[in-house]
Design a protein around this motif. Sequence first.
Motif, short mmCIF file in Angstrom:
data_model
loop_
_atom_site.label_atom_id
_atom_site.label_comp_id
_atom_site.label_asym_id
_atom_site.label_seq_id
_atom_site.Cartn_x
_atom_site.Cartn_y
_atom_site.Cartn_z
N ILE A 129 0.82 -1.21 0.00
CA ILE A 129 0.00 0.00 0.00
C ILE A 129 0.86 1.27 0.00
O ILE A 129 0.38 2.33 0.38
CB ILE A 129 -0.95 0.00 1.22
CG1 ILE A 129 -0.14 0.01 2.53
CG2 ILE A 129 -1.90 -1.17 1.16
CD1 ILE A 129 -1.01 0.24 3.75
N LYS A 130 2.09 1.15 -0.43
CA LYS A 130 2.98 2.31 -0.41
C LYS A 130 2.45 3.42 -1.31
O LYS A 130 2.41 4.60 -0.92
CB LYS A 130 4.38 1.89 -0.84
CG LYS A 130 5.40 3.03 -0.81
CD LYS A 130 6.79 2.53 -1.18
CE LYS A 130 7.80 3.65 -1.15
NZ LYS A 130 9.17 3.17 -1.48
N GLY A 131 2.03 3.06 -2.52
CA GLY A 131 1.49 4.07 -3.44
C GLY A 131 0.23 4.71 -2.91
O GLY A 131 0.05 5.93 -3.00
N ALA A 132 -0.67 3.88 -2.34
CA ALA A 132 -1.91 4.43 -1.78
C ALA A 132 -1.62 5.33 -0.59
O ALA A 132 -2.29 6.35 -0.39
CB ALA A 132 -2.84 3.28 -1.39
N PHE A 133 -0.62 4.95 0.21
CA PHE A 133 -0.27 5.76 1.37
C PHE A 133 0.29 7.11 0.93
O PHE A 133 -0.07 8.15 1.51
CB PHE A 133 0.75 5.01 2.22
CG PHE A 133 1.14 5.72 3.48
CD1 PHE A 133 0.26 5.81 4.55
CD2 PHE A 133 2.38 6.33 3.61
CE1 PHE A 133 0.61 6.47 5.72
CE2 PHE A 133 2.74 6.99 4.76
CZ PHE A 133 1.85 7.06 5.82
N LEU A 135 -0.39 8.63 -1.85
CA LEU A 135 -1.52 9.38 -2.40
C LEU A 135 -2.37 9.97 -1.28
O LEU A 135 -2.82 11.12 -1.38
CB LEU A 135 -2.37 8.47 -3.28
CG LEU A 135 -3.59 9.12 -3.96
CD1 LEU A 135 -3.14 10.24 -4.88
CD2 LEU A 135 -4.39 8.07 -4.72
N ALA A 136 -2.56 9.21 -0.22
CA ALA A 136 -3.33 9.72 0.92
C ALA A 136 -2.61 10.91 1.57
O ALA A 136 -3.26 11.89 1.99
CB ALA A 136 -3.56 8.61 1.94
N PRO A 178 2.03 15.19 7.02
CA PRO A 178 2.05 14.72 5.61
C PRO A 178 3.15 15.36 4.78
O PRO A 178 3.94 14.65 4.14
CB PRO A 178 0.64 15.10 5.11
CG PRO A 178 -0.21 15.09 6.34
CD PRO A 178 0.68 15.61 7.43
N LEU A 179 3.22 16.67 4.77
CA LEU A 179 4.25 17.34 3.98
C LEU A 179 5.64 17.03 4.51
O LEU A 179 6.59 16.84 3.73
CB LEU A 179 4.00 18.85 3.99
CG LEU A 179 5.02 19.71 3.22
CD1 LEU A 179 5.04 19.33 1.75
CD2 LEU A 179 4.70 21.19 3.40
#
Length: 303
Positions: A129-133, A135-136, A178-179
């Motif tokens: 889920i690295k890509g989904a994480f 993106l989140a 996040p940033l």
Amino acid sequence: MTAALAEKHTGTAEGPVHNSPPPTVHRRRGRERAFDDVPRRQIYVPLGIYLLFTLIPFYWMLLFAVRPAGSTSLVPWPMTGEHFSKVWNERSFAVFFQNSMIVGICTLIATTLVALAGGYALARFDFKIKGAFMLALLCSQFIPGALMLVPLFEIFKNLQMINSLGSVVIAETVFQLPLSIILISGFIKNVPASLEEAAWVDGCSRFRAFCAVVLPLLRPGLIAVGSFAFVHSWNHFLFALMFLSEQDKQTIPVGLNTLIGADSVDLGALAAGGVIAAVPVVIVFAFIQKWLITGFGAGAVKG
């Protein structure tokens, strides 16, 4: 003998060898010549206008802060410190300053540590889920902080953290993560993994190799993330307003709001409070501007 000497001087028998620069050098020289051909007024005039519009509000604030009450002079002379004394002693700005410093430093430490762990995981490990994480994390930047007030207030209420500086620290950290994680992840990717692998061969554990090899190279990125978290938490008004109700727990942005009355505004005291609020931010950026630019630039190279 003559042919050999001729070949030695010409490079080959077929013809002379010319050491021409690569195409990238030609393009760079072309850009430099194009920049040199631009009239300097087309550069300095827009920069001067921008600098003028940037500095006038600061001068106006400083003018009201050091000008005696009732004066209309555009030159701060004679100067007075009565407004600073008033807000610092009578309006509890000493307490506000201390609370803001606690919130800023704690947010800096918490954001940097959590972002360091999360950024290392994104940079060095592969999971489903690295890509989904990622993106989140990116999508979370589009969520206004006001939408987080109700759920955060309910959480802090159940944890009995309302009217506590810890609630503001947690909220600011969550808002900054996040940033910060994305920036730290990009910066760690610029550090070759072979350096860690060499430390593993020498007998270091992953944690020790990270602390000894990778962490010293992350100084610009850590300074950039930490300073950004500190400045944002120092200036943020909404979380402190909602989660802190007692006056001795409030921060400087909320304290500035208390200087604005329903019928009148003490411009001198408000300007002095603004100067007090701006001084730590100016000092931070004055000392770390080099590391800040390097850190944000390096963190944006790879992602």
